[in-house]
Design a protein around this motif. Structure first.
Motif, mmCIF file in Angstrom:
data_model
loop_
_atom_site.group_PDB
_atom_site.id
_atom_site.type_symbol
_atom_site.label_atom_id
_atom_site.label_comp_id
_atom_site.label_asym_id
_atom_site.label_seq_id
_atom_site.Cartn_x
_atom_site.Cartn_y
_atom_site.Cartn_z
ATOM 1 N N ARG A 135 0.812 -1.218 0.000
ATOM 2 C CA ARG A 135 0.000 0.000 0.000
ATOM 3 C C ARG A 135 0.842 1.263 0.000
ATOM 4 N N VAL A 136 1.997 1.219 0.676
ATOM 5 C CA VAL A 136 2.788 2.439 0.823
ATOM 6 C C VAL A 136 3.933 2.487 -0.187
ATOM 7 N N ARG A 137 4.636 1.358 -0.332
ATOM 8 C CA ARG A 137 5.765 1.339 -1.271
ATOM 9 C C ARG A 137 5.315 1.007 -2.687
ATOM 10 N N GLY A 138 4.066 0.500 -2.830
ATOM 11 C CA GLY A 138 3.566 0.207 -4.166
ATOM 12 C C GLY A 138 4.143 -1.056 -4.782
ATOM 13 N N LEU A 139 4.569 -1.991 -3.939
ATOM 14 C CA LEU A 139 5.102 -3.247 -4.456
ATOM 15 C C LEU A 139 3.985 -4.136 -5.002
ATOM 16 N N ALA A 140 4.325 -4.960 -5.974
ATOM 17 C CA ALA A 140 3.370 -5.971 -6.442
ATOM 18 C C ALA A 140 3.240 -7.033 -5.358
ATOM 19 N N ARG A 141 2.060 -7.657 -5.291
ATOM 20 C CA ARG A 141 1.819 -8.617 -4.209
ATOM 21 C C ARG A 141 2.869 -9.723 -4.181
ATOM 22 N N ALA A 142 3.192 -10.265 -5.357
ATOM 23 C CA ALA A 142 4.136 -11.382 -5.387
ATOM 24 C C ALA A 142 5.497 -10.950 -4.833
ATOM 25 N N ASP A 143 5.943 -9.751 -5.220
ATOM 26 C CA ASP A 143 7.236 -9.259 -4.722
ATOM 27 C C ASP A 143 7.190 -9.037 -3.218
ATOM 28 N N ALA A 144 6.053 -8.450 -2.772
ATOM 29 C CA ALA A 144 5.918 -8.177 -1.341
ATOM 30 C C ALA A 144 5.939 -9.480 -0.553
ATOM 31 N N GLU A 145 5.294 -10.515 -1.100
ATOM 32 C CA GLU A 145 5.249 -11.787 -0.378
ATOM 33 C C GLU A 145 6.623 -12.450 -0.353
ATOM 34 N N ALA A 146 7.338 -12.338 -1.467
ATOM 35 C CA ALA A 146 8.682 -12.907 -1.498
ATOM 36 C C ALA A 146 9.555 -12.214 -0.459
ATOM 37 N N ARG A 147 9.427 -10.875 -0.401
ATOM 38 C CA ARG A 147 10.228 -10.120 0.556
ATOM 39 C C ARG A 147 9.825 -10.492 1.987
ATOM 40 N N ALA A 148 8.516 -10.625 2.207
ATOM 41 C CA ALA A 148 8.041 -10.966 3.552
ATOM 42 C C ALA A 148 8.598 -12.319 3.977
ATOM 43 N N MET A 149 8.592 -13.287 3.069
ATOM 44 C CA MET A 149 9.100 -14.617 3.419
ATOM 45 C C MET A 149 10.589 -14.547 3.728
ATOM 46 N N GLU A 150 11.288 -13.689 2.993
ATOM 47 C CA GLU A 150 12.715 -13.536 3.232
ATOM 48 C C GLU A 150 12.970 -13.043 4.665
ATOM 49 N N TYR A 151 12.205 -12.003 5.072
ATOM 50 C CA TYR A 151 12.424 -11.474 6.414
ATOM 51 C C TYR A 151 11.882 -12.401 7.491
ATOM 52 N N LEU A 152 10.780 -13.089 7.195
ATOM 53 C CA LEU A 152 10.263 -14.048 8.170
ATOM 54 C C LEU A 152 11.278 -15.170 8.369
#
Lengths: 255, 361
Positions: free
Chosen positions: A116-133
């Motif tokens: 919502r804020v950075r404007g990332l695509a969902r797939a990219d955001a999820e990949a990034r989230a999994m990386e940090y998780l």
């Protein structure tokens, strides 16, 4: 800054210039000045009510200071929407009470702001989230909801959620104070790893072992002032002020 | 502590005794009702010389048998009022549209943004069916409408408009940085809550036209509808506000710290949680409001309650109000009970997941 010195290698991450704050008639911050270099790790300690939390909450504008200036990455913070948006993007925060969104899954907690804020695509955001998780060692909990996790797990998710915005600065407001003792370790381990990766960090904490290990500098605050600041060895082994000596005595007797 | 044995025996006896007495009383009531409503009921009536139903058998049964013939005879008037008899399939279809719309709306797999479009489409279709004037349908003015469609229209349009209004008002009441808007929201809620609905309806029907420019005439039904929206909006706003207040401050702070804007924060974090907290109270208000639509009789609109009452004003049918009121009660109950069921389903479905029972390590 008012006096741009050519010798400064880069803009400090955070600058406080004579910051004051009042709650009604109570003067809670009394002229704080501080400069935090990029990559510097600062631990803030002091008795309760000393203004530690208020200070770091002023840095991302959860609290308003009434006098003085605060600069983040060279931008003075104010209610001006662009400045505010910049600060909120660049400064991540971890709260004492986690403050995860209970109606969203762990994964959605981590992807919400990047999308919502950075404007990332969902797939990219999820990949990034999994990386940090994965970095905070709970990728297997991604589909669960926060209330289904233990306190330590929730706080690690909260750290991952903040990191997913890829901030330059991380603020920690007593991140282990609400945890059961056996869960403090797992959160501190994640924070130590983060510190070693070169993140600029400001941590309000009573975990003196952590402070000794990662802090470049420790600030001791009391009654709205920074009473002493210095490397861990100076603060712990050669306290100059009476107030710090009393505080250290109390802390050491507790544990 | 020693307990007297008699006391223990008494305690053991009291509960079954109470149950038995209550069961007997209930059985007696049920039997009387069954005898009245089924055994001695009059289901159809012979026609008299004037080809009108001869109500003598019903008169004879008064006191010990129900006259369901009145329902058979009058149900079209009760359901559709003075709507032209030959065109009553239109309000009937409108009612079905409403029921289908409600039915679809409660199924979670239809919860997506396009549902709003469906609502707009169906509500527009209801308008076309009721008014006519297009597609070869004859025009029927709103003052000829009556019965169940009126009740459903007032309640559905009323709540569909009042709910978003209530959310905005509740948010406005908490807008610390906007004192004027906040004051307006408080004034609105307190003013509307401080006035009985009946007087609002009177104002809408009598005073509103005085304020309008000459030549303007808003339909009476529309005026009543406006009064309802204002009324329900104020009550719902307080319910929503309760939900907003119940949300921990940390949720707002976490959303702000992540850089979400006010509207993102409100839409994605605050409202989903706040509304979930207050579903029972919201539905409670919805149900009360649904029944309050019957107050429009005061300004001469023929809603379901009024048509039912009117049906038994005719000399031939006087004295058979009980049967009609039972029918009305059944219809109201069907809708209100359905709302209550929906509320329970929603609560279950939206319940925040809780911590599982600790698994052994």
């Amino acid at each position: 800054m008012s006096n741009p010195s050519a010798s400064a290698p880069q803009t400090p991450a955070i600058v406080l210039e004579d910051v004051h704050k009042w709650y009604g008639r109570v003067h809670v911050l009394r002229g704080l000045s501080l400069s935090v270099a990029a990559g510097e790790r600062i631990v803030i300690c002091g008795p309760s009510g000393s203004g530690k939390s208020t200070m770091i909450r002023c840095i991302n504008r959860l609290e308003h200071h009434e006098k003085g200036r605060i600069l983040v990455e060279g931008t003075e913070i104010s209610d001006e929407p662009r400045a505010l948006a910049l600060i909120r993007r660049e400064v991540g925060m971890v709260f004492q009470s986690f403050n995860l969104f209970p109606h969203l899954s762990v994964l959605d907690n981590c992807t919400l702001a990047p999308i919502r804020v950075r404007g990332l695509a969902r797939a990219d955001a999820e990949a990034r989230a999994m990386e940090y998780l994965t970095r905070v060692r709970i990728p297997e909990q991604a589909r669960k909801y926060p209330p289904q996790l233990s306190g330590g797990q929730q706080q690690r998710v909260a750290i991952a959620r903040a990191l997913c915005m890829q901030p330059k600065i991380m603020l920690f407001d007593e991140p282990t104070s609400a945890l059961d003792p056996e869960m403090v370790r797992e959160v501190l381990d994640v924070m130590i790893e983060l510190a070693e990766s070169g993140m600029t960090m400001l941590c309000v904490t009573h975990e003196m072992g952590f402070a000794r290990r990662v802090a470049d500098r420790i600030l001791f605050m009391d009654q709205g002032e920074i009473v002493e600041s210095g490397a861990p060895a100076e603060i712990f082994d050669r306290p100059r002020s009476e107030r710090l000596r009393n505080f250290l005595n109390q802390i050491l007797h507790q544990t | 502590m020693a307990v007297h044995p008699l006391y223990r025996i008494a305690r053991r006896l009291i509960s079954p005794l109470v149950t038995l007495v209550l069961a007997l009383i209930l059985a007696d009531i049920a039997w009387h009702f069954f005898s009245w409503a089924v055994l001695h009921a009059v289901w159809r009536l012979p026609e008299n010389a004037a080809q009108a139903p001869d109500t003598d058998p019903c008169r004879a049964a008064i006191g010990h048998g129900a006259c369901w013939a009145v329902v058979r005879e009058k149900f079209r008037f009760i359901l559709f009022g003075f709507y032209p008899y030959d065109a009553q399939w239109r309000p009937a279809l409108a009612v079905l549209c409403f029921v289908a719309l409600f039915g679809l709306s409660i199924a979670p797999r239809f919860w997506r943004p396009s549902l709003i479009l469906l609502w707009i489409a169906v509500l527009a279709a209801v308008g076309v069916l009721m008014w006519g004037g297009v597609f070869g349908l004859s025009f029927v003015a709103a003052d000829q409408w009556g019965g169940l469609p009126i009740t459903l229209i007032l309640a559905t349009f009323g709540l569909a408009a009042a709910f978003p209004l209530a959310i905005l008002v509740a948010l406005a009441r908490r807008a610390e940085g906007l004192p004027v808007i906040r004051m307006l929201a408080i004034a609105y809620v307190e003013l509307i809550r401080g006035v009985p609905l009946i007087s609002l309806l009177f104002m809408a029907s009598v005073m509103l036209p005085l304020f309008l420019p000459t030549g303007w005439d808003i339909d009476k039904l529309l005026r009543a509808q406006l009064a309802f929206v204002l009324f329900a909006g104020a009550y719902l706003a307080e319910v929503v506000r309760a939900g907003l207040s119940a949300l921990p401050l940390g949720q707002y702070e976490a959303a702000a710290a992540l850089g979400l804007s006010y509207w993102q924060k409100t839409r994605l974090i605050v409202l989903p949680q706040a509304l979930r907290h207050v579903i029972p109270m919201l539905v409670n208000t919805f149900i009360g409001f649904f029944k309050d639509t019957s107050l429009v009789l005061i300004i001469g609109i023929f809603d379901l309650m009024t048509t039912g009452r009117t049906a038994t004003l005719e000399p031939a049918w006087q004295g058979f109000g009980n049967e009609v009121y039972l029918l009305l009660a059944a219809i109201y109950f069907a809708f209100c009970f359905t709302m209550a069921q929906i509320s329970r389903t929603l609560e279950r479905r939206l319940a925040a997941p809780h911590r599982d029972i600790e698994e052994p390590a």
